[in-house]
Design a protein around this motif. Structure first.
Motif, PDB file in Angstrom:
ATOM      1  N   ASP A 112      62.966  43.825  57.566  1.00 55.35           N
ATOM      2  CA  ASP A 112      62.892  45.111  58.267  1.00 55.35           C
ATOM      3  C   ASP A 112      63.361  45.002  59.727  1.00 55.35           C
ATOM      4  OD1 ASP A 112      61.974  46.581  56.119  1.00 55.35           O
ATOM      5  OD2 ASP A 112      59.847  46.370  56.652  1.00 55.35           O
ATOM      6  N   SER A 113      63.216  43.837  60.304  1.00 53.82           N
ATOM      7  CA  SER A 113      63.542  43.676  61.723  1.00 53.82           C
ATOM      8  C   SER A 113      65.042  43.595  61.986  1.00 53.82           C
ATOM      9  CB  SER A 113      62.872  42.413  62.276  1.00 53.82           C
ATOM     10  OG  SER A 113      63.436  41.245  61.701  1.00 53.82           O
ATOM     11  N   GLN A 114      65.833  43.551  60.944  1.00 56.84           N
ATOM     12  CA  GLN A 114      67.283  43.390  61.107  1.00 56.84           C
ATOM     13  C   GLN A 114      68.012  44.661  60.686  1.00 56.84           C
ATOM     14  OE1 GLN A 114      68.564  39.131  60.213  1.00 56.84           O
ATOM     15  NE2 GLN A 114      66.704  39.333  58.981  1.00 56.84           N
ATOM     16  N   ALA A 115      68.683  45.256  61.631  1.00 59.45           N
ATOM     17  CA  ALA A 115      69.362  46.531  61.374  1.00 59.45           C
ATOM     18  C   ALA A 115      70.498  46.398  60.375  1.00 59.45           C
ATOM     19  CB  ALA A 115      69.893  47.101  62.693  1.00 59.45           C
ATOM     20  N   SER A 116      71.003  45.187  60.184  1.00 58.39           N
ATOM     21  CA  SER A 116      72.129  44.980  59.271  1.00 58.39           C
ATOM     22  C   SER A 116      71.694  44.857  57.816  1.00 58.39           C
ATOM     23  CB  SER A 116      72.905  43.730  59.673  1.00 58.39           C
ATOM     24  OG  SER A 116      72.068  42.593  59.633  1.00 58.39           O
ATOM     25  N   LEU A 117      70.373  44.870  57.580  1.00 62.79           N
ATOM     26  CA  LEU A 117      69.843  44.784  56.225  1.00 62.79           C
ATOM     27  C   LEU A 117      69.023  46.030  55.904  1.00 62.79           C
ATOM     28  CD1 LEU A 117      68.532  41.090  56.105  1.00 62.79           C
ATOM     29  CD2 LEU A 117      70.800  41.946  55.453  1.00 62.79           C
ATOM     30  N   ARG A 118      69.069  46.429  54.645  1.00 61.66           N
ATOM     31  CA  ARG A 118      68.238  47.560  54.197  1.00 61.66           C
ATOM     32  C   ARG A 118      67.464  47.116  52.968  1.00 61.66           C
ATOM     33  NH1 ARG A 118      70.297  52.787  50.915  1.00 61.66           N
ATOM     34  NH2 ARG A 118      68.240  53.668  50.454  1.00 61.66           N
ATOM     35  N   LEU A 119      66.158  47.079  53.083  1.00 63.80           N
ATOM     36  CA  LEU A 119      65.305  46.628  51.991  1.00 63.80           C
ATOM     37  C   LEU A 119      65.089  47.760  50.984  1.00 63.80           C
ATOM     38  CD1 LEU A 119      63.554  44.377  50.805  1.00 63.80           C
ATOM     39  CD2 LEU A 119      61.677  45.186  52.251  1.00 63.80           C
ATOM     40  N   LEU A 120      65.351  47.460  49.704  1.00 63.49           N
ATOM     41  CA  LEU A 120      65.207  48.457  48.648  1.00 63.49           C
ATOM     42  C   LEU A 120      63.886  48.337  47.900  1.00 63.49           C
ATOM     43  CD1 LEU A 120      68.768  48.294  47.025  1.00 63.49           C
ATOM     44  CD2 LEU A 120      67.968  49.826  48.830  1.00 63.49           C
ATOM     45  N   GLY A 121      63.452  47.090  47.653  1.00 61.07           N
ATOM     46  CA  GLY A 121      62.259  46.901  46.855  1.00 61.07           C
ATOM     47  C   GLY A 121      62.093  45.458  46.442  1.00 61.07           C
ATOM     48  N   LEU A 122      61.452  45.250  45.282  1.00 64.05           N
ATOM     49  CA  LEU A 122      61.107  43.913  44.814  1.00 64.05           C
ATOM     50  C   LEU A 122      61.776  43.608  43.482  1.00 64.05           C
ATOM     51  CD1 LEU A 122      57.258  43.924  45.558  1.00 64.05           C
ATOM     52  CD2 LEU A 122      59.148  43.305  47.105  1.00 64.05           C
ATOM     53  N   MET A 123      61.996  42.321  43.253  1.00 65.98           N
ATOM     54  CA  MET A 123      62.613  41.851  42.016  1.00 65.98           C
ATOM     55  C   MET A 123      61.830  40.654  41.497  1.00 65.98           C
ATOM     56  SD  MET A 123      64.777  39.060  41.039  1.00 65.98           S
ATOM     57  CE  MET A 123      66.360  38.778  40.219  1.00 65.98           C
ATOM     58  N   ALA A 124      61.768  40.501  40.182  1.00 61.87           N
ATOM     59  CA  ALA A 124      61.077  39.349  39.610  1.00 61.87           C
ATOM     60  C   ALA A 124      61.714  38.943  38.290  1.00 61.87           C
ATOM     61  CB  ALA A 124      59.593  39.648  39.389  1.00 61.87           C
ATOM     62  N   ILE A 125      61.630  37.635  38.007  1.00 59.72           N
ATOM     63  CA  ILE A 125      62.018  37.077  36.717  1.00 59.72           C
ATOM     64  C   ILE A 125      60.753  36.428  36.148  1.00 59.72           C
ATOM     65  CG2 ILE A 125      63.551  35.507  35.481  1.00 59.72           C
ATOM     66  CD1 ILE A 125      65.446  35.669  37.881  1.00 59.72           C
ATOM     67  N   PRO A 126      60.004  37.130  35.309  1.00 57.67           N
ATOM     68  CA  PRO A 126      58.734  36.595  34.807  1.00 57.67           C
ATOM     69  C   PRO A 126      58.954  35.387  33.894  1.00 57.67           C
ATOM     70  CG  PRO A 126      58.899  38.968  34.460  1.00 57.67           C
ATOM     71  CD  PRO A 126      60.260  38.484  34.824  1.00 57.67           C
ATOM     72  N   ALA A 154      75.689  39.941  58.026  1.00 62.76           N
ATOM     73  CA  ALA A 154      75.963  41.332  57.659  1.00 62.76           C
ATOM     74  C   ALA A 154      76.254  42.219  58.857  1.00 62.76           C
ATOM     75  CB  ALA A 154      74.776  41.897  56.875  1.00 62.76           C
ATOM     76  N   VAL A 155      76.088  41.696  60.062  1.00 63.88           N
ATOM     77  CA  VAL A 155      76.417  42.473  61.262  1.00 63.88           C
ATOM     78  C   VAL A 155      77.904  42.826  61.230  1.00 63.88           C
ATOM     79  CG1 VAL A 155      76.606  42.402  63.771  1.00 63.88           C
ATOM     80  CG2 VAL A 155      74.586  41.454  62.643  1.00 63.88           C
ATOM     81  N   GLY A 156      78.201  44.082  61.458  1.00 62.61           N
ATOM     82  CA  GLY A 156      79.594  44.504  61.449  1.00 62.61           C
ATOM     83  C   GLY A 156      80.027  45.173  60.161  1.00 62.61           C
ATOM     84  N   ARG A 157      79.207  45.095  59.116  1.00 60.03           N
ATOM     85  CA  ARG A 157      79.535  45.824  57.887  1.00 60.03           C
ATOM     86  C   ARG A 157      79.483  47.326  58.144  1.00 60.03           C
ATOM     87  NH1 ARG A 157      78.263  43.613  52.409  1.00 60.03           N
ATOM     88  NH2 ARG A 157      77.492  45.716  52.026  1.00 60.03           N
ATOM     89  N   ALA A 158      80.280  48.063  57.383  1.00 58.55           N
ATOM     90  CA  ALA A 158      80.281  49.518  57.531  1.00 58.55           C
ATOM     91  C   ALA A 158      78.905  50.100  57.205  1.00 58.55           C
ATOM     92  CB  ALA A 158      81.340  50.127  56.610  1.00 58.55           C
ATOM     93  N   GLN A 159      78.228  49.497  56.237  1.00 64.59           N
ATOM     94  CA  GLN A 159      76.888  49.906  55.861  1.00 64.59           C
ATOM     95  C   GLN A 159      75.994  48.671  55.813  1.00 64.59           C
ATOM     96  OE1 GLN A 159      75.898  53.042  55.421  1.00 64.59           O
ATOM     97  NE2 GLN A 159      77.960  53.903  55.695  1.00 64.59           N
ATOM     98  N   PRO A 160      74.706  48.823  56.084  1.00 61.90           N
ATOM     99  CA  PRO A 160      73.811  47.666  55.976  1.00 61.90           C
ATOM    100  C   PRO A 160      73.873  47.052  54.573  1.00 61.90           C
ATOM    101  CG  PRO A 160      72.693  49.494  57.056  1.00 61.90           C
ATOM    102  CD  PRO A 160      73.981  50.040  56.525  1.00 61.90           C
ATOM    103  N   LEU A 161      73.694  45.767  54.507  1.00 61.05           N
ATOM    104  CA  LEU A 161      73.621  45.085  53.220  1.00 61.05           C
ATOM    105  C   LEU A 161      72.282  45.422  52.577  1.00 61.05           C
ATOM    106  CD1 LEU A 161      74.729  42.964  51.172  1.00 61.05           C
ATOM    107  CD2 LEU A 161      73.484  41.234  52.506  1.00 61.05           C
ATOM    108  N   ARG A 162      72.321  45.963  51.386  1.00 64.98           N
ATOM    109  CA  ARG A 162      71.096  46.297  50.673  1.00 64.98           C
ATOM    110  C   ARG A 162      70.547  45.029  50.008  1.00 64.98           C
ATOM    111  NH1 ARG A 162      73.250  50.673  46.835  1.00 64.98           N
ATOM    112  NH2 ARG A 162      75.234  49.704  47.392  1.00 64.98           N
ATOM    113  N   VAL A 163      69.270  44.817  50.127  1.00 60.43           N
ATOM    114  CA  VAL A 163      68.657  43.611  49.592  1.00 60.43           C
ATOM    115  C   VAL A 163      67.340  43.949  48.904  1.00 60.43           C
ATOM    116  CG1 VAL A 163      69.692  42.168  51.391  1.00 60.43           C
ATOM    117  CG2 VAL A 163      67.368  43.048  51.701  1.00 60.43           C
ATOM    118  N   MET A 164      66.918  43.025  48.052  1.00 55.93           N
ATOM    119  CA  MET A 164      65.606  43.078  47.440  1.00 55.93           C
ATOM    120  C   MET A 164      64.961  41.715  47.628  1.00 55.93           C
ATOM    121  SD  MET A 164      66.481  45.235  43.962  1.00 55.93           S
ATOM    122  CE  MET A 164      64.821  45.848  43.751  1.00 55.93           C
ATOM    123  N   ILE A 165      63.666  41.673  47.589  1.00 55.05           N
ATOM    124  CA  ILE A 165      62.953  40.408  47.723  1.00 55.05           C
ATOM    125  C   ILE A 165      62.502  39.946  46.345  1.00 55.05           C
ATOM    126  CG2 ILE A 165      60.854  39.320  48.606  1.00 55.05           C
ATOM    127  CD1 ILE A 165      61.151  41.011  51.110  1.00 55.05           C
TER     128      ILE A 165
END
Length: 309
Positions: free
Chosen positions: A230-244, A193-204
């Motif tokens: 969190d340690s990677q500037a190219s990623l932005r953590l939004l929250g959590l996801m689950a499939i119960p 994701a380095v080089g993207r105009a905006q960080p890649l948004r991700v969920m765990i």
């Protein structure tokens, strides 16, 4: 010329009659009804002629290839599934808002993600015409073919398991990757994701049901995975996801939704900038998910109808 497609079944006929009711197909073509006495609750349509790629959203039927020979092609869909995507979205949004208000939440806190897997770009267009902008796909290969054929201005979420060897494509295709579940994947996505105009948004993705056959990190491993993202500037953590774990009774799924919410609350106690996204809840259990704090509902069937088996 607008042709008409005849529907047979409970939803397609006037109450108390056996007469089929016509409604317009969303595309050129000709279809004739086929009555199945053994299964009157099913809708059968014999396609007499149509161009390749015709999609009939009101039926949830995708037709591919050239015209059939002598009207021999038979397409079947449950009559109870006959619906207009725009109408489904309207009713669904109203229902989501009603459930939110009932449990003391603001409807605008909850976003609707339309799960378009297995449905063609024309179905996405119908939903987008009705104001739906967020879409979810499960498979990279399907998304690679579908997303470029859809209009711009839509937000695409990957909600299926992501293998490291498909990470590059996911970064190119998706705005949000909801299924980060390992340190290896988080680091690879960060590099790509380095080089993207905006960080890649991700969920765990968290395996709240402790199901060995499902993806998702173990709750005990959540903290180091969050630190890796969190340690990677190219990623932005939004929250959590689950499939119960699946259960037809939504109340039996409630503890898993509650568990994901509790994990988010626990994570946020030590974060200067709290995470605010909980991706959970599908067509059969979203009211309970709303009550337990969901902010992003992943809904497909209630919008597009049942998928072909």
């Amino acid at each position: 010329m607008v042709t008409r497609l005849w529907g047979l079944g409970p939803r397609a006929t006037p109450a108390g009659t056996n007469e089929p009711r016509a409604f317009p197909a969303w595309g050129p073509g000709v279809a004739e009804p086929v009555l199945d006495a053994a299964a009157p609750s099913r809708l059968h349509c014999r396609i007499v002629s149509r161009p390749a790629g015709l999609y009939l959203p009101r039926l949830g039927l995708a037709v591919t290839g050239g015209p059939p020979d002598s009207g021999s092609e038979l397409l079947t869909q449950g009559a109870s599934d006959v619906s207009d995507i725009a109408s489904n979205l309207l009713h669904l949004r109203d229902d989501i808002a009603e459930h939110a208000v009932r449990c003391g939440r603001r409807p605008e806190e909850i976003q609707l993600l339309a799960v378009s897997k297995t449905f063609p770009p024309e179905a996405v267009s119908c939903a987008a015409d009705a104001g739906q902008l967020l879409f979810g796909e499960n498979r990279i290969q399907e998304a690679e073919e579908k997303i470029p054929r859809c209009r711009g201005g839509l937000e695409w979420h990957l909600i299926g398991h992501l293998q490291s060897n498909k990470a590059k494509l996911s970064v190119e295709l998706f705005d949000v990757v909801q299924t980060v579940d390992s340190l290896k994947l988080a680091k690879r996505l960060g590099r790509l994701a380095v080089g993207r105009a905006q960080p890649l948004r991700v969920m765990i993705q968290v395996n709240v049901g402790d199901e060995p056959q499902k993806s998702g990190t173990d709750p005990q491993h959540l903290e180091p995975l969050i630190e890796a993202v969190d340690s990677q500037a190219s990623l932005r953590l939004l929250g959590l996801m689950a499939i119960p774990p699946y259960d037809p009774d939504p109340e039996k799924v409630r503890p898993y939704f509650a568990r994901l919410r509790e994990l988010l609350e626990q994570v946020n106690r030590s974060r200067p900038r709290p995470l605010d996204q909980l991706s959970m809840g599908m067509s059969g259990d979203y009211p309970v998910a709303i009550q337990e704090g969901a902010t992003l509902l992943r809904i497909g069937t209630a919008i597009f109808g049942p998928r072909a088996s």
